[in-house]
Design a protein around this motif. Structure first.
Motif, short mmCIF file in Angstrom:
data_model
loop_
_atom_site.label_atom_id
_atom_site.label_comp_id
_atom_site.label_asym_id
_atom_site.label_seq_id
_atom_site.Cartn_x
_atom_site.Cartn_y
_atom_site.Cartn_z
N SER A 115 0.84 -1.21 0.00
CA SER A 115 0.00 0.00 0.00
C SER A 115 0.87 1.25 0.00
CB SER A 115 -0.93 0.02 1.22
OG SER A 115 -1.82 -1.07 1.18
N LEU A 116 1.91 1.25 0.82
CA LEU A 116 2.83 2.39 0.85
C LEU A 116 3.54 2.55 -0.49
CD1 LEU A 116 4.43 2.11 4.39
CD2 LEU A 116 3.17 4.06 3.49
N GLU A 117 3.98 1.44 -1.05
CA GLU A 117 4.68 1.51 -2.34
C GLU A 117 3.76 2.04 -3.43
OE1 GLU A 117 7.92 1.39 -2.69
OE2 GLU A 117 7.89 1.08 -0.53
N ALA A 118 2.51 1.60 -3.44
CA ALA A 118 1.55 2.09 -4.43
C ALA A 118 1.33 3.59 -4.26
CB ALA A 118 0.23 1.33 -4.32
N LEU A 119 1.24 4.05 -3.02
CA LEU A 119 1.06 5.49 -2.79
C LEU A 119 2.28 6.28 -3.27
CD1 LEU A 119 -0.71 5.45 0.67
CD2 LEU A 119 -1.63 6.41 -1.46
N ARG A 120 3.46 5.74 -3.08
CA ARG A 120 4.68 6.44 -3.51
C ARG A 120 4.67 6.73 -5.01
NH1 ARG A 120 7.42 3.25 0.68
NH2 ARG A 120 8.08 4.79 2.24
N THR A 121 3.99 5.91 -5.79
CA THR A 121 3.95 6.12 -7.24
C THR A 121 3.19 7.40 -7.59
OG1 THR A 121 1.94 4.82 -7.65
CG2 THR A 121 4.06 3.62 -7.67
N HIS A 122 2.39 7.92 -6.66
CA HIS A 122 1.63 9.15 -6.92
C HIS A 122 2.39 10.40 -6.51
CE1 HIS A 122 -1.90 6.84 -7.96
NE2 HIS A 122 -1.79 6.16 -6.84
N ALA A 123 3.51 10.25 -5.84
CA ALA A 123 4.28 11.40 -5.37
C ALA A 123 5.03 12.05 -6.53
CB ALA A 123 5.26 10.97 -4.29
N VAL A 124 4.95 13.37 -6.60
CA VAL A 124 5.75 14.11 -7.57
C VAL A 124 7.09 14.44 -6.92
CG1 VAL A 124 3.72 15.06 -8.74
CG2 VAL A 124 4.83 16.38 -6.92
N THR A 146 -3.57 19.91 -3.31
CA THR A 146 -3.29 19.83 -4.74
C THR A 146 -2.46 18.59 -5.08
OG1 THR A 146 -1.31 21.19 -4.48
CG2 THR A 146 -3.37 22.34 -5.01
N SER A 147 -2.14 17.78 -4.09
CA SER A 147 -1.27 16.64 -4.27
C SER A 147 -2.04 15.38 -4.65
CB SER A 147 -0.50 16.39 -2.96
OG SER A 147 0.12 15.12 -2.98
N LYS A 148 -1.58 14.68 -5.68
CA LYS A 148 -2.16 13.39 -6.05
C LYS A 148 -1.89 12.38 -4.94
CE LYS A 148 -3.78 11.84 -9.87
NZ LYS A 148 -5.15 12.05 -10.32
N LEU A 149 -0.73 12.45 -4.31
CA LEU A 149 -0.42 11.59 -3.15
C LEU A 149 -1.43 11.84 -2.04
CD1 LEU A 149 1.39 9.68 -1.48
CD2 LEU A 149 2.84 11.67 -0.98
N GLY A 150 -1.71 13.10 -1.76
CA GLY A 150 -2.70 13.44 -0.74
C GLY A 150 -4.09 12.96 -1.10
N GLU A 151 -4.45 13.12 -2.38
CA GLU A 151 -5.77 12.71 -2.85
C GLU A 151 -5.98 11.20 -2.72
OE1 GLU A 151 -7.76 12.07 -7.21
OE2 GLU A 151 -6.55 13.89 -6.95
N PHE A 153 -4.29 9.14 -0.68
CA PHE A 153 -3.80 8.58 0.57
C PHE A 153 -4.84 7.79 1.35
CE2 PHE A 153 -3.04 8.43 5.05
CZ PHE A 153 -1.77 7.86 5.08
N ASP A 154 -5.97 8.38 1.66
CA ASP A 154 -6.91 7.77 2.59
C ASP A 154 -7.36 6.38 2.14
OD1 ASP A 154 -8.19 8.15 5.14
OD2 ASP A 154 -10.09 8.29 4.07
N LYS A 155 -7.78 6.28 0.90
CA LYS A 155 -8.17 4.96 0.38
C LYS A 155 -6.95 4.08 0.16
CE LYS A 155 -12.59 5.08 -1.85
NZ LYS A 155 -13.35 5.65 -2.91
N GLY A 156 -5.89 4.66 -0.32
CA GLY A 156 -4.70 3.89 -0.68
C GLY A 156 -3.97 3.26 0.50
N ILE A 157 -4.00 3.90 1.65
CA ILE A 157 -3.27 3.35 2.80
C ILE A 157 -3.96 2.09 3.31
CG2 ILE A 157 -4.32 4.71 4.66
CD1 ILE A 157 -0.58 3.91 4.30
N GLY A 158 -5.27 2.01 3.15
CA GLY A 158 -5.98 0.78 3.43
C GLY A 158 -6.22 0.46 4.90
N VAL A 159 -5.96 1.40 5.79
CA VAL A 159 -6.21 1.17 7.22
C VAL A 159 -6.85 2.43 7.81
CG1 VAL A 159 -4.30 -0.48 7.49
CG2 VAL A 159 -3.91 1.95 7.98
N PRO A 160 -7.60 2.29 8.90
CA PRO A 160 -8.17 3.47 9.54
C PRO A 160 -7.06 4.44 9.96
CG PRO A 160 -9.07 1.44 10.49
CD PRO A 160 -7.93 1.04 9.61
N ASN A 161 -7.34 5.74 9.83
CA ASN A 161 -6.31 6.74 10.14
C ASN A 161 -6.93 8.10 10.36
OD1 ASN A 161 -5.96 8.58 7.58
ND2 ASN A 161 -6.34 6.50 6.83
#
Length: 182
Positions: A115-124, A146-151, A153-161
């Protein structure tokens, strides 16, 4: 011998927009429930308090009164002041320039490495995400909104936060220190 009292930082998930927890009534309700040195910080789901109760009891008590008094049923997190100090000390982005561009994300459980690795692919370039000590740190120097990583994140991390920007993290530490001392 009385039980020792612990300062907790209460983080309500998903406050803002349509979901509100009015701060003055929230402070009154938490105080009325027997918590000491209650303080709130901005109208976005942050409180500090001191209690002899264990974390699970603090969360259960806060959850019950929030549901009964405010219709709030979302997740509540309650790190201790000591845990919050560790969260601050573990910041992997100590050289950031703007507190609103670094976020500490308190997790309900450990996310999968993929999940973290997948999110990293969205980071500019310039953005980063790191997991340290059960907390995810996001550095979005161009703004979280304005960040795709931020957009993603919530679903992508896959755990409550629940996330707080660094300015809020530091203010909550200051308030929790006051709550611990009085």
């Amino acid at each position: 011998m009385p039980k020792p009292k612990t300062a907790y930082i209460i983080l309500f998930r998903g406050v803002g927009g349509a979901t509100q927890l009015p701060v003055a009534p929230l402070r009154a309700a938490l105080t009325g429930a027997g918590f000491e040195n209650v303080a709130t910080y901005i109208n976005s789901g942050n409180a500090v308090l001191r209690s002899h109760l264990a974390r699970k009891q603090v969360i259960a008590t806060a959850a019950k009164l929030c549901e009964e008094k405010f219709g709030f049923t979302k997740a509540i997190y309650a790190p201790t002041l000591e845990e919050w100090e560790a969260l601050i000390a573990n910041n992997p982005f100590p050289d950031f320039k703007e507190g609103k561009h670094v976020h500490a994300v308190v997790l309900g459980e450990v996310p999968k490495a993929e999940s973290l690795e997948a999110l990293r692919t969205h980071a500019v370039e310039g953005e980063a995400i790191e997991l340290v000590g059960g907390v995810v740190y996001l550095h979005t120097p161009f703004g979280l909104g304005t960040s795709k990583l931020g957009e993603k994140f919530d679903k992508g991390i896959g755990v409550p936060n629940t996330a707080r920007n660094w300015n809020t993290v530091l203010k909550l530490r200051e308030l929790a220190k006051k709550a611990a001392g009085g």
